[in-house]
Motif scaffolding. Structure first.
Motif, mmCIF file in Angstrom:
data_model
loop_
_atom_site.group_PDB
_atom_site.id
_atom_site.type_symbol
_atom_site.label_atom_id
_atom_site.label_comp_id
_atom_site.label_asym_id
_atom_site.label_seq_id
_atom_site.Cartn_x
_atom_site.Cartn_y
_atom_site.Cartn_z
ATOM 1 N N HIS A 106 0.827 -1.201 0.000
ATOM 2 C CA HIS A 106 0.000 0.000 0.000
ATOM 3 C C HIS A 106 0.865 1.257 0.000
ATOM 4 O O HIS A 106 0.609 2.197 -0.768
ATOM 5 N N PRO A 116 -1.591 -1.693 -5.637
ATOM 6 C CA PRO A 116 -2.919 -1.945 -5.058
ATOM 7 C C PRO A 116 -3.065 -3.375 -4.519
ATOM 8 O O PRO A 116 -2.682 -4.343 -5.167
ATOM 9 N N ILE A 175 -5.170 2.217 7.681
ATOM 10 C CA ILE A 175 -3.752 2.553 7.514
ATOM 11 C C ILE A 175 -3.568 4.060 7.526
ATOM 12 O O ILE A 175 -2.579 4.579 8.027
ATOM 13 N N VAL A 234 -10.731 -5.377 2.307
ATOM 14 C CA VAL A 234 -9.528 -4.659 1.886
ATOM 15 C C VAL A 234 -9.694 -3.149 1.999
ATOM 16 O O VAL A 234 -8.786 -2.443 2.466
ATOM 17 N N GLU A 235 -10.841 -2.638 1.558
ATOM 18 C CA GLU A 235 -11.049 -1.191 1.589
ATOM 19 C C GLU A 235 -11.027 -0.649 3.010
ATOM 20 O O GLU A 235 -10.474 0.438 3.269
ATOM 21 N N ASN A 281 0.400 2.785 11.933
ATOM 22 C CA ASN A 281 -0.456 2.312 10.847
ATOM 23 C C ASN A 281 -0.398 0.794 10.729
ATOM 24 O O ASN A 281 -1.413 0.137 10.467
ATOM 25 N N CYS A 332 -9.387 -2.019 5.465
ATOM 26 C CA CYS A 332 -7.981 -2.110 5.883
ATOM 27 C C CYS A 332 -7.197 -0.889 5.419
ATOM 28 O O CYS A 332 -6.383 -0.332 6.157
ATOM 29 N N LYS A 333 -7.456 -0.489 4.199
ATOM 30 C CA LYS A 333 -6.755 0.686 3.644
ATOM 31 C C LYS A 333 -7.101 1.947 4.420
ATOM 32 O O LYS A 333 -6.255 2.821 4.631
ATOM 33 N N LYS A 334 -8.338 2.037 4.877
ATOM 34 C CA LYS A 334 -8.763 3.223 5.624
ATOM 35 C C LYS A 334 -8.040 3.314 6.963
ATOM 36 O O LYS A 334 -7.660 4.407 7.403
ATOM 37 N N LEU A 338 -3.464 -1.854 11.125
ATOM 38 C CA LEU A 338 -3.762 -2.812 10.067
ATOM 39 C C LEU A 338 -3.833 -4.238 10.615
ATOM 40 O O LEU A 338 -4.717 -5.015 10.232
#
Length: 226
Positions: free
Chosen positions: A86, A91, A221, A214-215, A200, A217-219, A204
Motif C-alpha cells: 500500500h 494496489p 492505515i 480490503v477497503e 499504521n 484495511c486501507k482506511k 492494520l
C-alpha cells in the motif's frame, strides 16, 4: 513428490513411532495409530497426484493453527506485505490468512496478500521493467519476513517470498551469488518502511485480525507517510 507430502509422511512415521512406545502405557489400541497413519499417507498420496501439494498444505496448516503463535505470525507476516504494498502504490485486492482460505480462491501456499499486478505484467510483456517497479516488488516480497522479525525477533515464514525474489532476480539476469545480498538489502528497506509507519501497521494488524475487507484495511492505515 512435493515437500508437503514428505512432511505428511514424516508426521505419520513420527506418530506411529510415538504410539508404539507409549501405547502400552496408556492402553491405546494398535488400531488407532494404524488408522491415523493410513489416513495421513492417503492424504499425502492423493495430494501429490491430484492437488499439486495444496491439499497437504491445508492439512498441515489446520494442524499448525492450533498454535496461537502460529496464527499470530501469519497475521503479522501478511500485514507486513499489505502495508508495504500500500505504501509503495501497489494496489492490494485481497488477502487470506489460512491455507484453507487460499485454497478456496485458488491461491497457492498458506495464505497471502493478493496484488493488482497489471502494471508489472505490462512491463514484463515489453521486456523492460523499471528500476522503481523492481524495487517496489522486492520490498513487498521481503516485508512479511521484516514484520515477523520486528514483532517476534525472528522469522519462521517467508520461504516462498525468498524464492519469488530469487526467481525474479534470476529473470533480470542477476547471478545467484548476489541473491542473499539482495535479500538483506530489501529486508532492511522493508523493515524501515514498517518502522516508519508503525502505528499504521498496528492498526492494520488489528483490522485484519477482525477479518475486515480490503477497503476498510486501507482506511485504517491512513495517509501514506513516505
Amino acid at each position: 513428490m512435493s515437500q508437503t507430502a514428505i512432511n505428511l509422511i514424516a508426521i505419520s512415521v513420527f506418530f506411529i513411532t510415538l504410539s508404539t512406545l507409549l501405547g502400552p502405557l496408556i492402553h491405546l489400541s494398535p488400531t488407532v495409530p494404524a488408522l491415523v497413519t493410513v489416513a495421513f499417507l492417503g492424504v499425502a498420496t492423493l495430494d501429490n497426484f491430484s492437488f499439486q501439494g495444496k491439499g497437504g498444505t491445508v492439512v498441515l496448516d489446520w494442524l499448525a493453527r492450533f498454535s496461537p503463535e502460529y496464527r499470530d505470525r501469519i497475521l503479522h507476516h501478511e500485514a507486513g506485505h499489505f502495508l508495504v504494498a500500500h505504501l509503495l502504490g501497489i494496489p492490494v485486492t485481497g488477502y487470506t490468512l489460512s491455507a484453507w482460505e487460499a485454497w478456496r480462491i485458488g491461491q497457492p501456499g498458506q495464505g497471502g496478500v493478493i496484488l493488482e499486478d497489471s502494471e508489472i505484467a505490462k512491463q514484463l510483456e515489453k521486456g523492460k521493467i523499471t528500476v522503481s517497479m523492481c524495487d517496489r516488488y522486492c520490498n513487498i516480497w521481503m516485508a512479511g519476513i521484516a514484520a515477523e522479525m520486528l514483532v517476534f525477533k525472528s522469522a519462521e515464514g517467508g520461504g516462498d517470498d525468498k524464492a519469488k525474489l530469487n526467481q525474479f532476480l534470476a529473470a533480470l539476469g542477476f547471478e545467484e551469488n548476489v541473491f542473499e545480498q539482495k535479500q538483506r538489502f530489501y529486508l532492511l528497506q522493508a523493515k524501515n518502511l514498517i518502522q516508519e509507519n508503525w502505528e499504521n501497521y498496528q492498526n492494520l494488524v488489528e483490522a485484519m485480525r477482525k477479518g475486515v475487507n480490503v477497503e476498510e484495511c486501507k482506511k485504517v492505515i491512513g495517509e501514506m507517510s513516505i
